[in-house]
Each structure stands twice: as C-alpha cells, then as structure tokens.
Design a protein around this motif. Structure first.
Motif: not given
Length: 397
Positions: A75-88, A109-114
C-alpha cells in the motif's frame, strides 16, 4: 531446520539452532525495502516474493502475521508489478479480513502474479467489487484450483473490466465442462487480448479429458473474439483434434499473432493442417511447436510451406526431425522468408547442416543471437558440427 513460527512465540524466545546463531527481528517494511532493492532497479516498481526463496534466505517460515506487513508495504510503495508465489493466502487473521486489505492494496498495480496462493472465492469477489478503481491489465492466477464457482466470478470480472488485457490460468484444473463459463467471459470482454490456459486439467490415468470438445470451443472463441495471443501448452491436443482450430485459423476473422502449442501431440497430420491455415490467413507471427512429435515428415511439411506464411519466430525443438529435413529448412531461409527467430535444438544434425548454418550466419541471413544452435570445429572428427548456442538463453535438454 526451520522453526514453525505460529506468531505466538517471539523470535527472541525461539530455541532453534538457526535463530540462536542468527537472531533477527520480525518482518518489517525496511526489510522488504532491502529485499526489493536486491533484484529491482530504480524507481523500484517491481515487487516479487516467493515463499521458498524467502524462507531459505530469511532462515524462518513465512507466517500469517507477515501478511499484515506485506500488505502495508504494498500500500505504501505502490509497485506497478506484484508477484506473490507459493504463499497460501489466509482469509482471516485475528478478525481482520486480509482478502479485502490485499485486494485494495493491489488496486494500483498493472501486473499481478498470484501463482499457487490458494485463491479463494471471497478474494475473487473482492476483485470484482474493486473493478471500477482497479488498474490491472495483466493477471496471472496459475496453479490455483478453479472450480465452476471460481470461473463464474472470473467471468464477471472479465465482462466488467475495460482494461484487463492478459489472463494466465495455467494448471488451474479447467476442463471441457467448466471451460465454457470462462469462454463466455472472454467472448464478452471488451479488452482481453491474451489468454494462457495451458495444462487445462490434471493429466492422470484415471482422468478423462475430451480434447476435441475443448479445442472446438477454443476455435469458436478465436473466431468470435479479437484474441491476439493464445497458449495451449500440454493440453493433450493431437493432429485430429486440430481440424476445428485450423479451420478458424484460416478465417479472416482470426487476429491471432502468437500461438503456443508446446508439448502436445500434433504430429505431421496436425502440422499439415496448421501450416495450410497459416498460408491462407497470415496473421500468426510467433509459433511454438516444441515437443510435438512432428518427426521428419512434419519437418518436411514445415520446410515446404514456411515461406508461404508470415512467421518471424518458430520453435520446433525436440521433435526428432532428421538431418536432411533440418538442412532443407535452413536452406529455405535463403529464399524471401520473414523468419527471423528459429529454435531447432533437440533434433538431428550432420556436417552439411553445420556448413549451411555457417554460411547463413556469415552472410548475415540469420543473426547468431536469433537461433538456438551454432557451429564449431570438431578436431576429433576434423569437421564442422552443430552445438547449442547458450547466448540465446537456457537450452532445454
């Protein structure tokens, strides 16, 4: 060995060997800042975290209380690309709905990888509620089991969003019975252009997958939609299933530019149907036929029809194509051909193939960086031979 931090025991009181030798503080925004600076460059807009690598690097497990810090950081850094993997993703933690907080933090974010995070129905519902304020253009939900209920919500997201362009649903347990729900959303979407539905259902001896019905639905979808990129890797497609798809690929309604059919069973029959369609409607520019059991017969079809197409990128690695056919394909590049990127590693080569390859590279017909093999002189045999070109990235053996 990692200790199992439940959140109730402070790190200072942990008695495991690792924490006794390397005491550390709880997760903080400062730690995540340092984490991101290791792989990202200014202005630090791409954030990624993988549980396996995180736990190995931090010498502790990622627990539910870390989600609060992670969401606060996003919320504070506001990245454009966020990738969160293998975390339930837990739905609730200490009476706080993490789904709402997480989705709200992902809005900008413009690109989200879950990938492999156990996406729940509640989380997709929150995505649907936040569509008007969301800026998501690329969404990756791979390796999350999708039931028909998940796909109904995802269908609504596709219909309501005006900016979502790319959707990746690899290995999401989608089958020929649930795919129509998703296909309806893709068809009615005003913005989706790229779809990856590779590995549609778990491949096991006890599961039956009707690939003919599945591919027929995809063919109709291409015909009715403005899709430009389609990935169908490991989808159990054979040459006879390809009849319906090749018919629509030949249609002028098809706008497809990128087609990925890696690790299917297209064989020479499917290759013939495919390239005849590509010769009629020349929209496809990038084609991946790696590991499709093409054989020399399929390679011969490609060498004869490729210059009728507009392909500028072709991958036919690991298809057991004979040496003479590979030589013919390389010789075809001397003709007026749009092909610029070629991957042929994993097939058979001889001295003549090495000589032809050398001439193409020396004459500038083909750039060395645009092909995944190169030539070298074998002193033991006193002749030229073909070897992998590792400058082109990792060669899969």
């Amino acid at each position: 060995m990692l200790c199992d931090q439940s959140g109730k025991l402070s790190y200072a009181k942990c008695e495991c060997d690792v924490h006794r030798r390397h005491p550390h503080k709880p997760l903080s925004i400062l730690i995540l800042d340092c984490w991101q600076h290791e792989y990202d460059k200014r202005p630090f807009t791409n954030f990624q975290i993988d549980k396996k690598f995180f736990e190995k690097r931090m010498h502790r497990k990622f627990n539910n209380s870390d989600w609060i810090v992670l969401i606060d950081f996003i919320e504070k850094r506001r990245p454009k690309t966020i990738q969160i993997c293998n975390i339930e993703i837990p739905e609730y933690d200490e009476n706080v709905n993490l789904n709402k907080q997480l989705v709200r933090s992902l809005e900008q974010a413009e690109t989200i990888n879950l990938r492999n995070v156990s996406v729940s129905l509640n989380m997709l519902i929150e995505f649907l509620k936040n569509i008007p304020s969301s800026k998501i253009t690329n969404l990756d939900l791979s390796y999350n089991a999708m039931t028909s209920e998940h796909l109904w919500i995802l269908r609504c997201i596709l219909i309501k969003s005006n900016i979502l362009q790319s959707l990746i649903l690899e290995n999401c347990s989608i089958n020929e019975n649930t795919f129509p729900i998703l296909a309806d959303g893709i068809h009615k979407s005003r913005s989706v252009q790229s779809i990856d539905i590779s590995r549609p259902c778990p491949m096991s001896p006890v599961s039956y997958f009707d690939s003919t019905k599945y591919l027929s639905l995809i063919a109709q979808l291409i015909w009715q939609n403005k899709l430009t990129r389609l990935s169908l890797r490991q989808s159990n497609i054979n040459g006879y299933d390809f009849v319906a798809l090749s018919e629509y690929l030949a249609s002028t309604n098809s706008k497809l530019i990128h087609l990925d059919l890696q690790a299917n069973n297209l064989t020479s029959h499917g290759t013939d149907l495919l390239f005849k369609a590509l010769a009629i409607n020349k929209s496809v520019r990038e084609l991946n036929l790696s590991a499709n059991n093409l054989g020399s017969r399929g390679g011969l079809i490609i060498s004869r029809l490729i210059w009728y197409t507009n392909l500028d990128s072709l991958d036919i690695t690991h298809n057991k194509i004979g040496t003479e056919i590979i030589c013919d394909l390389l010789c075809e590049m001397k003709k007026p051909c749009e092909l610029k990127f070629l991957k042929i590693y994993g097939n058979k080569f001889n001295r003549r193939a090495a000589v032809v390859l050398k001439r193409l590279i020396t004459a500038g017909v083909l750039n060395q960086n645009n092909i995944d093999v190169t030539y070298t002189f074998d002193h033991s045999k006193d002749e030229l031979c073909v070897i992998p070109n590792f400058k082109n990235g990792r060669i899969h053996t």
